[in-house]
Design a protein around this motif. Sequence first.
Motif, PDB file in Angstrom:
ATOM      1  N   GLU A 368     -30.677 -42.238 -22.025  1.00  0.00           N
ATOM      2  CA  GLU A 368     -31.194 -41.025 -22.638  1.00  0.00           C
ATOM      3  C   GLU A 368     -32.389 -40.506 -21.857  1.00  0.00           C
ATOM      4  N   GLY A 369     -32.845 -39.309 -22.208  1.00  0.00           N
ATOM      5  CA  GLY A 369     -33.946 -38.702 -21.485  1.00  0.00           C
ATOM      6  C   GLY A 369     -34.148 -37.260 -21.890  1.00  0.00           C
ATOM      7  N   PHE A 370     -34.432 -36.400 -20.930  1.00  0.00           N
ATOM      8  CA  PHE A 370     -34.642 -34.971 -21.158  1.00  0.00           C
ATOM      9  C   PHE A 370     -33.563 -34.163 -20.440  1.00  0.00           C
ATOM     10  N   GLU A 371     -33.279 -32.980 -20.993  1.00  0.00           N
ATOM     11  CA  GLU A 371     -32.427 -31.997 -20.318  1.00  0.00           C
ATOM     12  C   GLU A 371     -33.134 -30.656 -20.332  1.00  0.00           C
ATOM     13  N   TRP A 372     -33.031 -29.947 -19.229  1.00  0.00           N
ATOM     14  CA  TRP A 372     -33.565 -28.589 -19.128  1.00  0.00           C
ATOM     15  C   TRP A 372     -32.450 -27.667 -18.629  1.00  0.00           C
ATOM     16  N   SER A 373     -32.437 -26.448 -19.132  1.00  0.00           N
ATOM     17  CA  SER A 373     -31.540 -25.416 -18.615  1.00  0.00           C
ATOM     18  C   SER A 373     -32.406 -24.207 -18.281  1.00  0.00           C
ATOM     19  N   ILE A 374     -32.465 -23.851 -17.007  1.00  0.00           N
ATOM     20  CA  ILE A 374     -33.394 -22.822 -16.538  1.00  0.00           C
ATOM     21  C   ILE A 374     -32.606 -21.644 -15.994  1.00  0.00           C
ATOM     22  N   GLU A 375     -32.797 -20.489 -16.609  1.00  0.00           N
ATOM     23  CA  GLU A 375     -32.171 -19.261 -16.126  1.00  0.00           C
ATOM     24  C   GLU A 375     -32.993 -18.712 -14.977  1.00  0.00           C
ATOM     25  N   LEU A 376     -32.341 -18.423 -13.878  1.00  0.00           N
ATOM     26  CA  LEU A 376     -33.039 -18.008 -12.663  1.00  0.00           C
ATOM     27  C   LEU A 376     -33.318 -16.510 -12.662  1.00  0.00           C
ATOM     28  N   THR A 377     -34.208 -16.129 -13.580  1.00  0.00           N
ATOM     29  CA  THR A 377     -34.812 -14.797 -13.626  1.00  0.00           C
ATOM     30  C   THR A 377     -36.299 -15.003 -13.892  1.00  0.00           C
ATOM     31  N   GLU A 378     -37.091 -13.968 -13.683  1.00  0.00           N
ATOM     32  CA  GLU A 378     -38.532 -14.105 -13.900  1.00  0.00           C
ATOM     33  C   GLU A 378     -38.841 -14.468 -15.346  1.00  0.00           C
ATOM     34  N   ASP A 379     -38.155 -13.866 -16.305  1.00  0.00           N
ATOM     35  CA  ASP A 379     -38.397 -14.182 -17.710  1.00  0.00           C
ATOM     36  C   ASP A 379     -37.784 -15.534 -18.083  1.00  0.00           C
ATOM     37  N   GLY A 380     -36.605 -15.839 -17.538  1.00  0.00           N
ATOM     38  CA  GLY A 380     -35.923 -17.074 -17.905  1.00  0.00           C
ATOM     39  C   GLY A 380     -36.673 -18.319 -17.475  1.00  0.00           C
ATOM     40  N   ILE A 381     -37.404 -18.233 -16.398  1.00  0.00           N
ATOM     41  CA  ILE A 381     -38.115 -19.407 -15.887  1.00  0.00           C
ATOM     42  C   ILE A 381     -39.242 -19.844 -16.817  1.00  0.00           C
ATOM     43  N   VAL A 382     -39.882 -18.912 -17.510  1.00  0.00           N
ATOM     44  CA  VAL A 382     -40.990 -19.285 -18.396  1.00  0.00           C
ATOM     45  C   VAL A 382     -40.560 -19.393 -19.848  1.00  0.00           C
ATOM     46  N   GLU A 383     -39.370 -18.936 -20.175  1.00  0.00           N
ATOM     47  CA  GLU A 383     -38.907 -18.970 -21.558  1.00  0.00           C
ATOM     48  C   GLU A 383     -38.848 -20.406 -22.082  1.00  0.00           C
ATOM     49  N   GLY A 384     -39.345 -20.614 -23.294  1.00  0.00           N
ATOM     50  CA  GLY A 384     -39.298 -21.924 -23.923  1.00  0.00           C
ATOM     51  C   GLY A 384     -40.447 -22.828 -23.560  1.00  0.00           C
ATOM     52  N   HIS A 385     -41.267 -22.454 -22.587  1.00  0.00           N
ATOM     53  CA  HIS A 385     -42.426 -23.267 -22.220  1.00  0.00           C
ATOM     54  C   HIS A 385     -43.537 -23.035 -23.248  1.00  0.00           C
ATOM     55  N   PRO A 386     -44.327 -24.062 -23.616  1.00  0.00           N
ATOM     56  CA  PRO A 386     -45.390 -23.854 -24.609  1.00  0.00           C
ATOM     57  C   PRO A 386     -46.455 -22.859 -24.156  1.00  0.00           C
ATOM     58  N   LEU A 387     -46.546 -22.607 -22.853  1.00  0.00           N
ATOM     59  CA  LEU A 387     -47.491 -21.619 -22.343  1.00  0.00           C
ATOM     60  C   LEU A 387     -46.793 -20.312 -21.977  1.00  0.00           C
ATOM     61  N   ALA A 388     -45.618 -20.071 -22.551  1.00  0.00           N
ATOM     62  CA  ALA A 388     -44.814 -18.913 -22.160  1.00  0.00           C
ATOM     63  C   ALA A 388     -45.528 -17.594 -22.404  1.00  0.00           C
ATOM     64  N   ASP A 389     -46.419 -17.549 -23.393  1.00  0.00           N
ATOM     65  CA  ASP A 389     -47.112 -16.289 -23.671  1.00  0.00           C
ATOM     66  C   ASP A 389     -48.151 -15.962 -22.597  1.00  0.00           C
ATOM     67  N   ARG A 390     -48.467 -16.942 -21.745  1.00  0.00           N
ATOM     68  CA  ARG A 390     -49.446 -16.703 -20.678  1.00  0.00           C
ATOM     69  C   ARG A 390     -48.846 -16.829 -19.278  1.00  0.00           C
ATOM     70  N   LEU A 391     -47.777 -17.594 -19.154  1.00  0.00           N
ATOM     71  CA  LEU A 391     -47.181 -17.798 -17.836  1.00  0.00           C
ATOM     72  C   LEU A 391     -46.408 -16.568 -17.379  1.00  0.00           C
ATOM     73  N   THR A 392     -46.401 -16.349 -16.089  1.00  0.00           N
ATOM     74  CA  THR A 392     -45.605 -15.292 -15.492  1.00  0.00           C
ATOM     75  C   THR A 392     -45.194 -15.716 -14.093  1.00  0.00           C
ATOM     76  N   VAL A 393     -44.133 -15.129 -13.578  1.00  0.00           N
ATOM     77  CA  VAL A 393     -43.698 -15.375 -12.203  1.00  0.00           C
ATOM     78  C   VAL A 393     -44.195 -14.229 -11.344  1.00  0.00           C
ATOM     79  N   CYS A 394     -44.972 -14.569 -10.320  1.00  0.00           N
ATOM     80  CA  CYS A 394     -45.542 -13.536  -9.454  1.00  0.00           C
ATOM     81  C   CYS A 394     -45.756 -14.118  -8.056  1.00  0.00           C
ATOM     82  N   PRO A 395     -45.214 -13.449  -7.025  1.00  0.00           N
ATOM     83  CA  PRO A 395     -44.340 -12.280  -7.041  1.00  0.00           C
ATOM     84  C   PRO A 395     -42.961 -12.640  -7.596  1.00  0.00           C
TER      85      PRO A 395
END
Length: 422
Positions: A368-395
């Motif tokens: 057992e362990g962890f699983e992550w599913s990451i959508e490769l878009t600027e919004d998808g990369i930060v979605e679901g993270h506890p800091l998502a309201d502050r994180l952004t992808v730039c550029p």
Amino acid sequence: MTDPTRREALLGLGAAAGLGGAGCLDAPTDGGGNGTDEPPGTDPGETPGEGTPTEQPDPPSDGPVERVGERAVAIGLPAESAAPRWARGSAPGSDQLVGYVTRFDSPAGVQWVLEDLREGSGRSAAVREFVDETDFGEATLLYVGSVGPNTCYARLEVRDVRIEADAIAGAATAVDTSRGDVGCGEAITYPAALVRVTGDDLPAGTAFTVTNGWEDAATLDATEPLIDPATLPGRIRPTTDPPAEPDALRCPAEDFERHPAWFDEADVAYGAIGAGDAHHDGPAPPDPAFALRARGPEGSDDSLRFERGASVSIELVNVAGRTLSTGNRHKYALQVRTSEGWTDVRGARGDPARFEYTDEAVGHPPGEGFEWSIELTEDGIVEGHPLADRLTVCPDLQPGRYRFAYWGVPGGTIAVTFDFLG
């Protein structure tokens, strides 16, 4: 990004922690007995004040516990027809199926064995009592398992458990328990046992000679993974060259601060890592504790080359023979290889305390362990993270080789890479 997980049981870790070992004994009968032959407050291998071995009292004759050495007692685990965790993916009669040995030096490590017990098997209560009565400050538990060709191989006989200079040694054999004209079912059977070994300064090594029902024998230690990382789905890195190498990342926002790397590059291991130290970008460690794999959606070509909007799945698996702990699931970097090295694509604006992470222990039984599913878009990369309201992808995301690096494992950081085609 969604982040499902198989299991996130927080463990209250005691003072004792570490490795664990192998065992022996009867297959399921009815429970009973007190699960121990050690009177409270005594060391069964020493005379008080003298430090020389003495005879231990025999376990109760009507109980499931047997003595298998001067300082060792054992209890049989219910023999199963379904392959246990250590045997999954192996062919009966192969070298991998001679048996398996591991050690437990803490109650947390042995929990997966208890979870796998079938309730009502006639032995589960006695096994749990046996584990509960183990003082891990003075003893270690060993698990040993083997395999037999039919259902009559319902017992693992453990004998001659002894303490040598550098290892706890012993022997275990899968035995035919049939009597007279009793027929045997046509099913592979997996007998196993737990062995408690008591003593001061027990050696770290383990050397058990295990013989299966085909009379194949091997001397096993407790360092082999319970799950072979090579059997896990997914890959560690692409087999082709990166599509590009971007220049150093620059964000036009003046108050933007890039997410730091909370690890040293020298501590990064790719695909597998041991419990105590990192293995940098070479062969898998000889005793891997965690494995990490990346893959695309089910049915994809598994090339680890993704276009914009696709999702990459990352899976962290405990492959060791005991329950292990990590930090929380959010302690990872998502980086791209630039002309200036690996750089996280994420950052934040404003509050300087924005990158703080909480510290807690998350327990993972074997498999057992962890699983992550990451959508490769600027919004998808930060979605679901506890800091998502502050994180952004730039550029914005650029084509190149990307790295997912999880720094929550003990002993280093474990990583996989994949390509983003844009």
